[in-house]
Scaffold this active site. Sequence first.
Site, short mmCIF file in Angstrom:
data_model
loop_
_atom_site.label_atom_id
_atom_site.label_comp_id
_atom_site.label_asym_id
_atom_site.label_seq_id
_atom_site.Cartn_x
_atom_site.Cartn_y
_atom_site.Cartn_z
N HIS A 144 0.57 -1.18 -0.12
CA HIS A 144 -0.10 0.27 0.19
C HIS A 144 0.88 1.48 -0.26
O HIS A 144 1.08 1.86 -0.48
CB HIS A 144 -1.01 -0.37 1.00
CG HIS A 144 -0.26 0.30 2.34
ND1 HIS A 144 0.09 -0.84 3.98
CD2 HIS A 144 -0.29 1.36 3.06
CE1 HIS A 144 0.50 -0.07 4.64
NE2 HIS A 144 0.59 1.39 4.27
N ASP A 174 0.47 -7.99 1.37
CA ASP A 174 0.40 -6.38 1.67
C ASP A 174 2.05 -5.98 1.69
O ASP A 174 2.78 -5.49 2.02
CB ASP A 174 -0.04 -5.78 2.35
CG ASP A 174 -0.38 -3.35 2.57
OD1 ASP A 174 0.06 -3.60 1.97
OD2 ASP A 174 0.18 -2.89 3.72
N SER A 247 4.91 2.24 7.51
CA SER A 247 4.25 1.28 6.71
C SER A 247 5.16 0.69 6.10
O SER A 247 6.24 1.40 5.84
CB SER A 247 2.93 1.88 5.78
OG SER A 247 2.19 2.13 6.87
#
Length: 501
Positions: A144, A174, A247
Amino acid sequence: MTTHTKHASKSRKTVYAVMIAGLLGATALTGTISHAGTEATKTQISLNTAPASGFADLVEAVMPSVVSVQSKYTPAASRGDDGMRDQRRQFQFGFPQGSPFERFFRNQPGQNGGAMPRPHRRNGTSQGSGFIISEDGFLVTNNHVIKGASEVSVKFSDGRELDAKVIGTDPKTDLALLKIDSDEKFTPIKFAADKPRVGDWVVAVGNPFGLGGTVTTGIISAAGRDIGAGPYDNFLQIDAPINRGNSGGPAFNLKGEVVGVNTAIFSPSGGSVGIGFAIPASTAEAIIADLKDDGNVTRGWLGVQIQQVSADIASSIGLDEPKGTLVAAVTDGSPAEKSGLRTGDTILKVNGADIKGPKELSRAVAGIKPGTSVDMTVFRDGKQRDIKVSIGEMPGEKQASLNPGRDSGPAADEKLGLALAPTEDGDGVVVADVMPGSPAAEQGIRQGDVILEVDGAFVDQPEAVVAAIRQSSAKSGKAPVLLLVKNDRGQRFVALKIAKG
């Protein structure tokens, strides 16, 4: 969640939503402690303890391998007209639509319908984190973080900035693999071989809010978390402070090895509250190795639709306890069909390993190399039997799918709470209406659903459903009646308790 305090206004509520962000980090050493008691009963226990001198040596060693990842988007993409728009639509409350977490947060008072958390973003760019795994510049981040990007670059702790290209991505976990566009040699870090334990220290390094080179510490709070983010959820929960922009960053053990890839957090407003999630190193290492081969992930495929075995279903089929995974449908031409698996089978073991539920089966099958023959233990007609299955390759975006969510002539029976009618093609019986508060309504049967079987017997007329249910109830006493129900999202079994009298 909504928290009320003695002095707070009744209108003041806090709703927690999942934010895509980095996870925690921490570190572990070894010490001992003695329980109180006599000399004969004292025991020594090994503990993970923070180093007395702090984490500076560890951080100094790993910092050159951790980078900030910057993704640039075209003007259309920066307005949300790319893959990120689709991802935000899917994760309305930070979870996939229809997942247990999404339904929970959607129904909380005070929910403002917040969009999916995403990497720190500004003026057509987003910033996340990543870490280098090879001397020639391969690095890991979250999918992402770079999804839909027209350009990707990485920035090191010493200020250098280099371009990178996307080698491959795996949206289901992911994860993404990048390659730095440079001939220089980099300092890699490796994934941990040992499985981390709950309570181990971890250290997180990342790029929160674009600040770069930020270090936080904490412990592994839990393992095996399913947050509804994808079919293979198996997250480590960690409590180191992490935020948007973390992230894709690493969570280290005290050896400087990566135990997890920071991916998501629970948060009332986007800031850390000490509940984060990381993809385990064992999962990430396997996926990244696959991406490095050819830019794609090859997963095993069984070709079944599956669902959880509830206590009522276990009672209906004669299992001594809820366990395994129930096969709700078998795909035509699939490895499951070719091996003889049937709708109504309960898969208990794969190669001798217990299957606790749908997630375990999905992960187990996905991790098996296509073409491999495996032994499955299934429960069928009151007996266990072994079936040999040759696992296939997952075609496209198919997977061993989980049971779809619950959706809904003459009255079949007031105790059942259904009005039924024949289908046009004679394939089952359609539910024309559902009585509110009835056993059928409580089990999620909806108008338009089609009942295919009652306790394994095919039905094609409303009268056949009524007769089969009455016969089954008379035969089994208090045991629920097992219906096979189909709608536009697939098939599932429903264990229906019939009112007496």
